[in-house]
Structure formats: C-alpha cells, structure tokens
Design an enzyme around this catalytic site. Structure first.
Site, mmCIF file in Angstrom:
data_model
loop_
_atom_site.group_PDB
_atom_site.id
_atom_site.type_symbol
_atom_site.label_atom_id
_atom_site.label_comp_id
_atom_site.label_asym_id
_atom_site.label_seq_id
_atom_site.Cartn_x
_atom_site.Cartn_y
_atom_site.Cartn_z
ATOM 1 N N ASP A 149 13.452 -27.015 -8.459
ATOM 2 C CA ASP A 149 12.382 -27.421 -7.542
ATOM 3 C C ASP A 149 12.416 -28.933 -7.315
ATOM 4 O OD1 ASP A 149 10.293 -26.836 -5.822
ATOM 5 O OD2 ASP A 149 8.763 -26.751 -7.383
ATOM 6 N N LYS A 168 12.297 -32.089 -5.398
ATOM 7 C CA LYS A 168 11.747 -32.463 -4.095
ATOM 8 C C LYS A 168 10.997 -33.772 -4.265
ATOM 9 C CE LYS A 168 7.686 -29.549 -4.917
ATOM 10 N NZ LYS A 168 6.847 -28.444 -4.450
#
Ligand code: ATP
Length: 323
Positions: free
Chosen positions: A157, A159
């Site tokens: 994840d 980001k």
C-alpha cells in the site's frame, strides 16, 4: 544506528532472524489499558488512528473489527503481520512499538510522525517539489523500500498518504498490513461493485488491476514489483503535483492500465532520465521493473541542476543529497 549491519557478513534473506513463534509475542503485546488515546488523527479504510501516549507520544491505529463475524482467522493474520512489522528497523520506516492483540481490541502502536504526508504536501498544500528535492525524497523512499524488500516484506500500500516528510526526512508507514486491515474492515464493496477507494487505483500495477474482483482484494497478487509500480506513481506525483490519469473515472483507468496504456508524459517538464525511471517502474511486465537498489543507484546518478539555491527549499534538504 544505521550501521548495525556493517562489517558483518550475513545472507540477504530471512535466515539471519531466528525463527520465533509468531503467535506468542508477549514482549510486543501492549495491554490496552496502558494506552492513553487522545484525539483522532484520521480514519482510513481499515482503522482509526489516534494520537496517543504510551511511554511518550505515539500513534495508535485501532482496527475496525465490528464487521467481523469470526475473530479467529483475522487474529492469526493480524499476529502474523505484526510479527513481520516488528522486524523492521530503518531510518525511513515508522518505528513499530507494539500491538494490542486481544480482540475486539486490535491496535498497532507506532511512533508518532511529525510533519505532513507527501499527499498533504502535494495535493492539499500544492507545494512544489523541485527535481532535486524530488530526487532526495525518492532516494529515501527507495532506501526504506529496499530494506523492506530485503527483509522479504512487501508494502502492498505504498502511496503518498503513507509517506511522511519530517524535516526533510522520509518516514514510510502502513507497510505489510494490507490484508489484515482489509480483513477487519470487510470491504466497502456492495453487491457486485468493486469498492475502490479514491486515489488507490493509480498505484495498482496492471497485474493487480486485472485481478480486481468484487470482494477479492485480499487475494491480489502483490509482489515486490507491484511496490515498484506504486513507487513510480509516487515519483510521478512528486514531479507533476497530481495523480496520473487525473480526472478520469475508475473504469477508464482500469481499462487503460489493464491494457498497458500509461499516463502520457508528453506535457511533463522533466529530463529524459527522470522520465525513464517512471517508464521503467510502470513497465507492463513485472519482471521489467527495476528493484529498489537499482532505482537508488539510478537516482544517485541523476545530474543535479541548480543544487539547493532556492530560498524556499532550505539547506537541510540538500544534506542527504551531498552524502
Ligand atoms: P487508507 O486507510 O486508505 O490507507 P489513510 O492512509 O488515510 O487511508 P490511515 O493509514 O488509517 O489512513 O491513517 C489515518 C490518518 O492517520 C492519516 O491522516 C495518516 O496520515 C495518519 N497517521 C497514520 N499513521 C500515523 C503516524 N504514525 N503518525 C502520525 N499520523 C499518522
């Protein structure tokens, strides 16, 4: 710190870590009563993050477990992911301090990040990152990610919302917890819809996009190279100040990425080498994407223009560029 491995000759895989029973990790248990929770910092898809106190300032991520019918499966997954988390010690990774493991109180305690996320800098404050500053940030991300991958941990994840900038130092958060957090939350998909959180899609490599199914995000084929693809998107945000495929509906993004169509770089003001990094990270075929050590050396070789002369970007940012 930072030099603990120097001088020792060790294999580059998990063998150096003594195998421990990941299901009895008493020393990492934090009794829930010992935690003080203050205000909510934010609510994500899977949990609520509080500013808290436990031997000093901490961030406490309380996982949403109400959607859970059967605790046993997610608890094992949770413990497994906590076991992974606790193996991490790196300058550019958030410090894991412990976890509460008694359902329904599942919480992860980390150091409290100061500063703002790259997301806030780029998308909310519209701060401009010069090419030089972007390179410095990207190098630190590559260092942290290279370390995670060397430990056999996939972030899943990566980001800009999960990358803090503390006085010019990058701190990556939220690694490896994707499946447990997703499990706890269930899914925000209803019926046959995919339930795609905004801003998530453009980090997903083609093989992930192609594997999207309603209710199946747990089984997505995450890998080191899907992390590299996500890094490419972070690199693009740093340089362009916006998400790739900006303003396009999810269906259009899914169709394009799944077919290997990339965000055009025609209007991007950047050197060839900078765009090449982007194109390599976004390679359709996962085996053509570079790894983080390779990215790091590429970033280090980039020519630096007008190094740290802008008064709006003071010298502390150029420190790591000089090393
Ligand atoms: P998602 O759940 O989709 O990943 P998110 O990243 O916004 O979204 P969380 O990771 O749950 O959600 O974080 C919620 C908020 O808490 C965010 O604003 C995040 O910046 C903040 N946060 C998370 N970890 C820390 C930390 N260690 N220190 C300070 N703030 C944090």
């Amino acid at each position: 710190s930072g030099s603990t491995d120097s001088g020792r000759h060790e294999p580059a895989h998990d063998a150096r870590w003594p195998r421990q029973n990941s299901l009895t990790m008493k020393e990492w248990d934090i009794p829930y009563d010992e935690l003080k929770l203050f205000e909510v910092i934010g609510t994500g898809r899977f949990g609520t993050v509080y500013r808290g106190s436990w031997h000093g300032a901490v961030a406490v991520k309380l996982l949403h477990v109400n959607a859970l019918s059967d605790h046993s499966v997610p608890l094992d997954t949770f413990k497994h992911e906590v076991a992974t988390f606790r193996k991490t010690r790196h300058e550019n990774l958030v410090l894991f301090m412990g976890a509460c493991m008694k359902p329904p109180r599942l919480a992860i305690v980390t150091s409290l990040c100061k500063g703002m996320t790259l997301y806030t800098h780029i998308h909310l404050r519209k701060d401009k990152f010069t090419a030089n500053k972007s390179v410095i940030v990207a190098q630190q991300i590559s260092q942290g990610m290279g370390y995670l991958h060397a430990r056999g941990i996939i972030h899943k994840d990566l980001k800009t919302k999960n990358i803090f900038l503390e006085n010019g130092k990058v701190v990556i958060t939220d690694f490896g917890l994707f499946s447990v957090t997703k499990l706890c939350f269930g899914n925000n998909a209803r019926g046959d819809s995919l339930g795609i959180p905004p801003g998530w899609l453009c980090y997903l490599a083609p093989e992930l996009v192609r594997a999207l199914r309603p209710h199946a995000s747990l089984h997505l084929p995450f890998s080191k190279s899907t992390d590299v693809y996500a890094f490419g998107t972070v690199w693009y945000e740093l340089l362009c100040g916006e998400y790739p495929f900006k303003g396009q509906p999810p269906e259009a993004i899914i169709w394009q990425v799944g077919k290997g169509v990339k965000q055009s770089l025609a209007n991007m003001q950047a050197s060839r080498d900078i765009k090449d990094i982007l194109m390599l990270c976004w390679s359709y075929r996962s085996n053509e994407r570079p790894d983080f050590p390779h990215l790091l050396s590429t970033l280090e070789k980039l020519p630096r223009k007008r190094l740290a002369r802008s008064p709006s970007h003071p010298v502390h940012l150029s420190r790591s560029a000089d090393s």
